[in-house]
Design an enzyme around this catalytic site. Structure first.
Site, short mmCIF file in Angstrom:
data_model
loop_
_atom_site.label_atom_id
_atom_site.label_comp_id
_atom_site.label_asym_id
_atom_site.label_seq_id
_atom_site.Cartn_x
_atom_site.Cartn_y
_atom_site.Cartn_z
N HIS A 156 0.83 -1.20 0.00
CA HIS A 156 0.00 0.00 0.00
C HIS A 156 0.87 1.26 0.00
CE1 HIS A 156 -3.76 -2.24 1.72
NE2 HIS A 156 -3.34 -2.73 0.58
N GLU B 55 1.22 3.69 2.06
CA GLU B 55 1.94 4.01 3.29
C GLU B 55 3.27 3.26 3.37
OE1 GLU B 55 -2.51 3.75 4.50
OE2 GLU B 55 -1.20 3.00 2.92
N CYS C 246 -1.64 -1.64 7.45
CA CYS C 246 -0.77 -0.46 7.42
C CYS C 246 -0.66 0.19 8.80
CB CYS C 246 -1.30 0.55 6.41
SG CYS C 246 -1.11 0.00 4.70
N ARG D 205 -10.90 2.82 -21.66
CA ARG D 205 -11.08 1.37 -21.47
C ARG D 205 -10.03 0.79 -20.52
NH1 ARG D 205 -12.07 -0.53 -27.78
NH2 ARG D 205 -14.13 0.44 -28.05
N THR E 105 -25.38 -4.10 -30.88
CA THR E 105 -24.09 -3.48 -31.19
C THR E 105 -23.03 -4.53 -31.49
OG1 THR E 105 -24.58 -1.54 -29.83
CG2 THR E 105 -22.26 -2.00 -30.26
N LEU F 135 -13.35 -4.22 -28.13
CA LEU F 135 -13.48 -3.66 -26.77
C LEU F 135 -12.20 -3.87 -25.96
CD1 LEU F 135 -17.17 -4.60 -25.84
CD2 LEU F 135 -16.30 -2.58 -27.03
N GLU G 268 -20.62 1.20 -23.55
CA GLU G 268 -20.35 1.85 -24.84
C GLU G 268 -21.49 1.71 -25.84
OE1 GLU G 268 -16.75 1.58 -26.90
OE2 GLU G 268 -15.46 1.95 -25.18
#
Length: 357
Positions: free
Chosen positions: A51, A53, A87, A192, A204, A212, A297
């Protein structure tokens, strides 16, 4: 700006470097400040990696200064074991006496526990510094945990006179109208790469045979999703489907349809009950799969369905500079766009429900 805001702004800049690569984790940046100067900084680069930190504290070249330092972080430090240790334990071991946080983590595994742990151990904790800005940066993460669904981004390109395409039918040999230019095309591929999943309707898919993917940008490919009301249109083994990029096996693919097929793992089939609202079913499935956000989309029917059910968070429209005169009208959306930005010969229109004033 106050000193707290200045250093928190740097945290937000660092956090943004993880856009598109941290999900299902949030974007987090951290800086360590001693005597009014940044002595260490870092950000969370990807899920499964340390992370922010951790990177910030490790980057301090003079560790003895940590006991006189303030740690700035745009999201509450975790206090649980996941893919990485808590953390809070590292902060306490380092002897950092003060932590400044922008927003509390909405993840139920954290949800204030990190702050309470630090306070119990005598660390001074300040919260709420640039909180609105921090919440906007992690709007996908916040929506996912607070509303139990992905963050929904609607995207389409429309002509100057408000059409998204000419009228076509599958197999008629007509190609879609090119509405936008090269810069807009690159921008879409970047978008994307920033979202973990992308969805289109079956109409589509049949008309445009889209990939895609992010082939012209270079970022990670999203999970491809298609929604169909026909149990047979995209069924496994159907000869016409082998010509579709959705069946090329190059990236994970989901097909939501009325029927569940067990014979395929990619694409994977998920059955929907079309006698009930479908979007809650889809969002619940994606939530269970830890999909923080979804880029939609098209086509027009799919986009309009989300608009009509008020199920969206952002709208991104690329406006072309030429007319089509007749064809498929762009989705009808009664909002005032908050931003208009030139992109080459096109205009990028943007609006959302989360933008800070």
């Amino acid at each position: 700006m106050s000193d707290h805001e200045t250093f928190m702004s740097r945290c937000l800049e660092l956090a943004h470097k993880g856009l598109g690569r941290t999900h299902p984790n949030p974007m987090v940046g951290a800086v360590v400040v001693a005597n009014g100067k940044i002595i260490g900084e870092g950000f969370h680069p990807a899920s499964g990696q340390p992370h922010a930190e951790v990177f910030a504290i490790r980057s301090v070249s003079e560790p003895h200064l940590l006991t006189k330092s303030t740690l700035y972080v745009n999201l509450e430090p975790c206090n649980h074991h996941g893919k990485t240790p808590p953390c809070t334990e590292l902060i306490l071991r380092s002897g950092i006496p003060k932590v400044v946080i922008a927003q509390q983590d909405p993840n139920p595994l954290v949800a204030g526990r990190g702050i309470k742990r630090l306070q119990r151990e005598g660390v001074e904790v300040i919260t709420g510094v640039l909180e609105s800005e921090a919440r906007y940066l992690n709007r996908r993460f916040n929506t996912f945990h607070e509303q139990k669904r992905p963050y929904i981004i609607l995207k389409w390109a429309e002509s100057k006179d408000g059409f998204i395409d000419i009228k076509r039918t599958a197999g008629d040999g007509q190609s879609p109208v090119r509405i936008t230019g090269g810069l807009s095309h690159l921008l879409v591929h970047r978008w994307r790469s920033e979202e973990p999943a992308i969805l289109v309707g079956a109409h589509t898919l049949q008309l445009d045979n889209p990939r895609l993917n992010t082939r012209d940008w270079g970022g990670p490919n999203p999970l491809r999703i298609v929604l169909t009301r026909s149990s047979q249109l995209l069924a496994p083994g159907r000869e016409n489907n082998q010509k579709l990029h959705f069946f090329d096996g190059t990236q994970p693919t989901l097909i939501f349809s009325p029927q569940h097929f067990l014979s395929q793992t990619n694409p994977e089939y998920i059955s929907l009950n079309f006698s009930q609202p479908v979007w809650p079913q889809i969002f619940n499935e994606l939530y269970q799969r830890n999909i923080l956000s979804l880029l939609v989309e098209g086509g027009r029917y799919t986009l309009q369905s989300l608009i009509d059910t008020h199920t969206w968070d952002e709208v991104r429209v690329l406006k072309g500079g030429t007319d089509i005169s007749a064809g498929i009208s762009a989705p009808a959306l009664s909002i005032k766009f908050k931003e208009e930005t030139p992109i080459g010969q096109n205009i990028f229109l943007f609006s959302d429900h989360n933008r800070i004033p």
